[in-house]
Every structure is written in C-alpha cells, then in structure tokens.
Write a protein that holds these residues in place. Structure first.
Motif, PDB file in Angstrom:
ATOM      1  N   ALA A  23      55.316  55.177  34.814  1.00 28.97           N
ATOM      2  CA  ALA A  23      56.243  54.636  35.799  1.00 28.97           C
ATOM      3  C   ALA A  23      56.011  55.247  37.172  1.00 28.97           C
ATOM      4  CB  ALA A  23      57.683  54.888  35.363  1.00 28.97           C
ATOM      5  N   ALA A  24      55.585  56.493  37.216  1.00 29.63           N
ATOM      6  CA  ALA A  24      55.459  57.184  38.497  1.00 29.63           C
ATOM      7  C   ALA A  24      54.154  56.895  39.204  1.00 29.63           C
ATOM      8  CB  ALA A  24      55.589  58.691  38.272  1.00 29.63           C
ATOM      9  N   ALA A  25      53.121  56.436  38.492  1.00 28.58           N
ATOM     10  CA  ALA A  25      51.813  56.303  39.136  1.00 28.58           C
ATOM     11  C   ALA A  25      51.120  54.991  38.809  1.00 28.58           C
ATOM     12  CB  ALA A  25      50.931  57.483  38.711  1.00 28.58           C
ATOM     13  N   PRO A  26      51.738  53.847  39.099  1.00 27.78           N
ATOM     14  CA  PRO A  26      51.110  52.583  38.748  1.00 27.78           C
ATOM     15  C   PRO A  26      49.859  52.290  39.548  1.00 27.78           C
ATOM     16  CG  PRO A  26      53.078  52.198  40.056  1.00 27.78           C
ATOM     17  CD  PRO A  26      53.039  53.658  39.730  1.00 27.78           C
ATOM     18  N   THR A  27      49.716  52.847  40.769  1.00 28.45           N
ATOM     19  CA  THR A  27      48.574  52.500  41.591  1.00 28.45           C
ATOM     20  C   THR A  27      47.263  53.005  40.999  1.00 28.45           C
ATOM     21  OG1 THR A  27      48.887  54.494  42.919  1.00 28.45           O
ATOM     22  CG2 THR A  27      49.908  52.461  43.727  1.00 28.45           C
ATOM     23  N   ALA A  28      47.305  53.940  40.105  1.00 26.41           N
ATOM     24  CA  ALA A  28      46.064  54.458  39.531  1.00 26.41           C
ATOM     25  C   ALA A  28      45.428  53.481  38.554  1.00 26.41           C
ATOM     26  CB  ALA A  28      46.335  55.789  38.828  1.00 26.41           C
ATOM     27  N   TRP A  29      46.152  52.442  38.150  1.00 26.50           N
ATOM     28  CA  TRP A  29      45.573  51.528  37.172  1.00 26.50           C
ATOM     29  C   TRP A  29      45.841  50.067  37.508  1.00 26.50           C
ATOM     30  CZ3 TRP A  29      49.753  49.037  35.125  1.00 26.50           C
ATOM     31  CH2 TRP A  29      50.950  49.712  35.133  1.00 26.50           C
ATOM     32  N   SER A  30      46.030  49.753  38.790  1.00 28.01           N
ATOM     33  CA  SER A  30      46.374  48.372  39.123  1.00 28.01           C
ATOM     34  C   SER A  30      45.483  47.796  40.215  1.00 28.01           C
ATOM     35  CB  SER A  30      47.836  48.305  39.554  1.00 28.01           C
ATOM     36  OG  SER A  30      48.060  49.148  40.655  1.00 28.01           O
ATOM     37  N   HIS A  31      45.542  46.472  40.337  1.00 31.83           N
ATOM     38  CA  HIS A  31      44.970  45.720  41.448  1.00 31.83           C
ATOM     39  C   HIS A  31      43.530  45.222  41.196  1.00 31.83           C
ATOM     40  CE1 HIS A  31      48.666  47.392  42.811  1.00 31.83           C
ATOM     41  NE2 HIS A  31      48.169  48.516  43.264  1.00 31.83           N
ATOM     42  N   GLY A  32      42.589  45.396  42.146  1.00 36.36           N
ATOM     43  CA  GLY A  32      41.257  44.841  41.933  1.00 36.36           C
ATOM     44  C   GLY A  32      40.310  45.054  43.095  1.00 36.36           C
ATOM     45  N   TYR A  33      39.020  44.796  42.836  1.00 36.57           N
ATOM     46  CA  TYR A  33      37.985  44.937  43.861  1.00 36.57           C
ATOM     47  C   TYR A  33      36.812  44.013  43.535  1.00 36.57           C
ATOM     48  CZ  TYR A  33      35.637  47.881  40.401  1.00 36.57           C
ATOM     49  OH  TYR A  33      35.046  48.355  39.248  1.00 36.57           O
ATOM     50  N   THR A 115      42.428  44.807  37.795  1.00 43.29           N
ATOM     51  CA  THR A 115      43.078  45.747  36.888  1.00 43.29           C
ATOM     52  C   THR A 115      44.575  45.497  36.829  1.00 43.29           C
ATOM     53  OG1 THR A 115      43.142  47.386  38.665  1.00 43.29           O
ATOM     54  CG2 THR A 115      41.292  47.499  37.127  1.00 43.29           C
ATOM     55  N   ALA A 116      45.050  44.552  37.633  1.00 43.29           N
ATOM     56  CA  ALA A 116      46.399  43.973  37.520  1.00 43.29           C
ATOM     57  C   ALA A 116      46.308  42.563  38.067  1.00 43.29           C
ATOM     58  CB  ALA A 116      47.430  44.782  38.282  1.00 43.29           C
ATOM     59  N   PHE A 117      46.993  41.635  37.432  1.00 47.60           N
ATOM     60  CA  PHE A 117      46.816  40.219  37.743  1.00 47.60           C
ATOM     61  C   PHE A 117      47.997  39.704  38.566  1.00 47.60           C
ATOM     62  CE2 PHE A 117      44.271  41.245  34.117  1.00 47.60           C
ATOM     63  CZ  PHE A 117      43.077  40.597  34.360  1.00 47.60           C
ATOM     64  N   HIS A 118      47.999  40.025  39.854  1.00 47.66           N
ATOM     65  CA  HIS A 118      49.093  39.626  40.730  1.00 47.66           C
ATOM     66  C   HIS A 118      49.036  38.130  41.029  1.00 47.66           C
ATOM     67  CE1 HIS A 118      50.003  43.824  41.475  1.00 47.66           C
ATOM     68  NE2 HIS A 118      48.774  44.039  41.893  1.00 47.66           N
ATOM     69  N   ALA A 119      50.199  37.491  41.096  1.00 48.39           N
ATOM     70  CA  ALA A 119      50.258  36.116  41.575  1.00 48.39           C
ATOM     71  C   ALA A 119      49.588  36.049  42.944  1.00 48.39           C
ATOM     72  CB  ALA A 119      51.710  35.665  41.666  1.00 48.39           C
ATOM     73  N   THR A 120      48.811  34.998  43.178  1.00 45.32           N
ATOM     74  CA  THR A 120      47.915  34.952  44.326  1.00 45.32           C
ATOM     75  C   THR A 120      48.210  33.763  45.230  1.00 45.32           C
ATOM     76  OG1 THR A 120      46.178  36.034  43.049  1.00 45.32           O
ATOM     77  CG2 THR A 120      45.482  34.810  45.004  1.00 45.32           C
ATOM     78  N   PRO A 156      45.323  35.517  38.906  1.00 47.71           N
ATOM     79  CA  PRO A 156      43.881  35.296  38.850  1.00 47.71           C
ATOM     80  C   PRO A 156      43.351  35.438  37.428  1.00 47.71           C
ATOM     81  CG  PRO A 156      44.339  37.474  39.708  1.00 47.71           C
ATOM     82  CD  PRO A 156      45.664  36.793  39.535  1.00 47.71           C
ATOM     83  N   VAL A 157      42.141  34.933  37.219  1.00 46.37           N
ATOM     84  CA  VAL A 157      41.493  34.990  35.912  1.00 46.37           C
ATOM     85  C   VAL A 157      40.258  35.870  36.030  1.00 46.37           C
ATOM     86  CG1 VAL A 157      40.343  33.656  34.109  1.00 46.37           C
ATOM     87  CG2 VAL A 157      42.353  32.709  35.274  1.00 46.37           C
ATOM     88  N   GLN A 158      40.152  36.851  35.164  1.00 48.53           N
ATOM     89  CA  GLN A 158      38.995  37.752  35.170  1.00 48.53           C
ATOM     90  C   GLN A 158      37.710  36.956  34.989  1.00 48.53           C
ATOM     91  OE1 GLN A 158      38.528  40.911  36.343  1.00 48.53           O
ATOM     92  NE2 GLN A 158      39.604  41.933  34.676  1.00 48.53           N
ATOM     93  N   GLY A 159      36.711  37.229  35.831  1.00 46.62           N
ATOM     94  CA  GLY A 159      35.399  36.605  35.678  1.00 46.62           C
ATOM     95  C   GLY A 159      35.192  35.338  36.468  1.00 46.62           C
ATOM     96  N   VAL A 160      36.254  34.753  37.035  1.00 50.76           N
ATOM     97  CA  VAL A 160      36.094  33.536  37.825  1.00 50.76           C
ATOM     98  C   VAL A 160      35.336  33.859  39.108  1.00 50.76           C
ATOM     99  CG1 VAL A 160      37.318  31.785  39.176  1.00 50.76           C
ATOM    100  CG2 VAL A 160      38.082  32.345  36.872  1.00 50.76           C
ATOM    101  N   GLN A 161      34.334  33.032  39.422  1.00 51.37           N
ATOM    102  CA  GLN A 161      33.498  33.260  40.594  1.00 51.37           C
ATOM    103  C   GLN A 161      33.960  32.410  41.773  1.00 51.37           C
ATOM    104  OE1 GLN A 161      29.722  32.149  38.792  1.00 51.37           O
ATOM    105  NE2 GLN A 161      29.079  34.286  38.790  1.00 51.37           N
ATOM    106  N   HIS A 162      33.795  32.960  42.964  1.00 47.44           N
ATOM    107  CA  HIS A 162      33.965  32.217  44.203  1.00 47.44           C
ATOM    108  C   HIS A 162      32.588  32.096  44.852  1.00 47.44           C
ATOM    109  CE1 HIS A 162      38.284  34.038  44.331  1.00 47.44           C
ATOM    110  NE2 HIS A 162      38.202  33.019  43.499  1.00 47.44           N
ATOM    111  N   THR A 163      32.254  30.907  45.312  1.00 43.48           N
ATOM    112  CA  THR A 163      30.954  30.673  45.944  1.00 43.48           C
ATOM    113  C   THR A 163      31.098  30.764  47.450  1.00 43.48           C
ATOM    114  OG1 THR A 163      30.255  29.241  44.133  1.00 43.48           O
ATOM    115  CG2 THR A 163      29.045  29.047  46.202  1.00 43.48           C
ATOM    116  N   LEU A 164      30.306  31.628  48.063  1.00 44.17           N
ATOM    117  CA  LEU A 164      30.332  31.815  49.514  1.00 44.17           C
ATOM    118  C   LEU A 164      29.052  31.261  50.113  1.00 44.17           C
ATOM    119  CD1 LEU A 164      31.552  35.535  49.691  1.00 44.17           C
ATOM    120  CD2 LEU A 164      32.895  33.453  49.322  1.00 44.17           C
ATOM    121  N   ASP A 165      29.185  30.439  51.151  1.00 43.75           N
ATOM    122  CA  ASP A 165      28.031  29.919  51.876  1.00 43.75           C
ATOM    123  C   ASP A 165      27.728  30.849  53.041  1.00 43.75           C
ATOM    124  OD1 ASP A 165      27.544  27.487  50.400  1.00 43.75           O
ATOM    125  OD2 ASP A 165      29.416  26.729  51.258  1.00 43.75           O
ATOM    126  N   ILE A 166      26.558  31.450  53.014  1.00 48.51           N
ATOM    127  CA  ILE A 166      26.132  32.338  54.094  1.00 48.51           C
ATOM    128  C   ILE A 166      25.616  31.475  55.242  1.00 48.51           C
ATOM    129  CG2 ILE A 166      24.573  34.212  54.749  1.00 48.51           C
ATOM    130  CD1 ILE A 166      26.606  35.016  52.613  1.00 48.51           C
TER     131      ILE A 166
END
Length: 198
Positions: A23-33, A115-120, A156-166
């Motif tokens: 309860a005291a340290a949720p940021t150590a195991w949440s979110h994404g990169y 590492t946490a699936f926030h509504a997006t 979000p869904v783990q593994g879903v790709q976004h395509t970027l046009d350079i």
C-alpha cells in the motif's frame, strides 16, 4: 502462548507488514515504458548500455508527470524525465550521451511494457525536427507530432504495437518522444527514445 499460537501470530504479522508495504509503495511496480517484447525500440531509461541513469534504472516504468503535453506537462529541458526531479539524469542531452536504437526503415513498430494497465485516453508520438540542436536541452520547439493512437478510455493490452512513420527527411540522430496519456488521472507517462536513422 503455545507453538501453534506463536506461528499463527507471526504469520499474521508478516501478512500485515507485506500488505502495508504494497500500500505504501505502489510506484515501484506500476505503469509502463517503451520496450515491450514486440517493440523495435527501447526507451532511453531502459536501453542496454546507457550508464549514469540514477534511480530510473530501477524503475523505467515510473516516468510520470502532468498530462496536457504540449500545452502543459513537463517544462522544456525536463521532457525526458517527465519533469520528475528524481530522474533528472535523463534530461542530459548531447549527440553522444545516449545509446541509439538503429532504424533502417521508414516505419517502426513500438510497444509498451506495462506494469499497470491504466485506462488510456491516447498515446502520442513526436520526433525531433530536421536540423534540431542535438546538444541543447530537449524542448517543444524541437519536436513535431507524427502519430496519435486513440485509447478510448480502455486499458491497454500488453504486446500491442503502434506503427510510427518516420518522416522521409530524417536521417542520423533523432529523438522520438512518446506520451501515454492516462484517462482517469491528471498524469501521463513520458519516454525519450534515441534513434539513429539510416
């Protein structure tokens, strides 16, 4: 107190302590990169070979700051850290400071390691403009939007790709700036991705 009562009391104490720790340290195991298993690119904070990262090396998923970019959000010069002073090492900027992802096509596919699936609300991707100053702090004026992916308020869904046009006129060192806008909080997650476009 007999042996069984002592064991039961000890187990209860461990359970309470563990619960309080979570309860005291949720940021150590949440979110994404950026850098999921299906991603062609890896964010600066998680890129193998990058050194001198400070605290973010232990939690690349936690680069969180106010949403609203580019009108609001992190200040110029603090974009890579999301305006988070704990991760200020990420804001160092020069042509040689960071290991680059090698890009050889006009499209790249990226995915987030969640590492946490926030509504997006959405994901947005920017890239540095042609002729940007590689040795100056990263700023809004050096970036342009290249892709928006709607989230529609869903997790979000783990593994879903976004395509970027350079853009065709980009070669050499550039920074892709990724913004994951959370739908039900006032924050977003920010990732700088260093690329060498060949």
């Amino acid at each position: 107190m007999n042996r069984r009562q002592r064991l039961t009391s000890a187990a209860a104490a461990v359970a309470v302590t563990a619960g309080l720790g979570f309860a005291a340290a949720p940021t150590a195991w949440s979110h994404g990169y950026i850098g999921g298993s299906s991603s062609q690119l890896i964010a600066r904070a998680a890129m193998p070979g990058n050194t001198g990262l400070g605290a973010v090396q232990y939690e690349p998923q936690s680069i969180e700051g106010p949403k609203g970019f580019p009108a609001q959000g992190p200040a110029d010069g603090t974009l890579a850290s999301g305006g988070n002073t704990r991760f200020s090492e990420l804001d160092q900027q020069s042509s040689t400071r960071w290991v680059k992802n090698q890009v050889t096509t006009d499209q790249v596919k990226v995915s987030w390691n969640y590492t946490a699936f926030h509504a997006t609300t959405k994901w947005e991707y920017y890239i540095t403009k042609q002729g940007w100053n590689q040795n100056a702090p990263l700023s809004r004026s050096s970036l342009e939007l290249i892709e928006t992916v709607p989230g529609n308020g869903a997790a979000p869904v783990q593994g879903v790709q976004h395509t970027l046009d350079i853009p065709a006129d980009r070669t050499g060192y550039h920074v892709i700036y990724a913004v994951w806008v959370v739908d039900n909080t006032s924050n977003a997650f920010y990732n700088a991705i260093d690329v060498n476009i060949q």
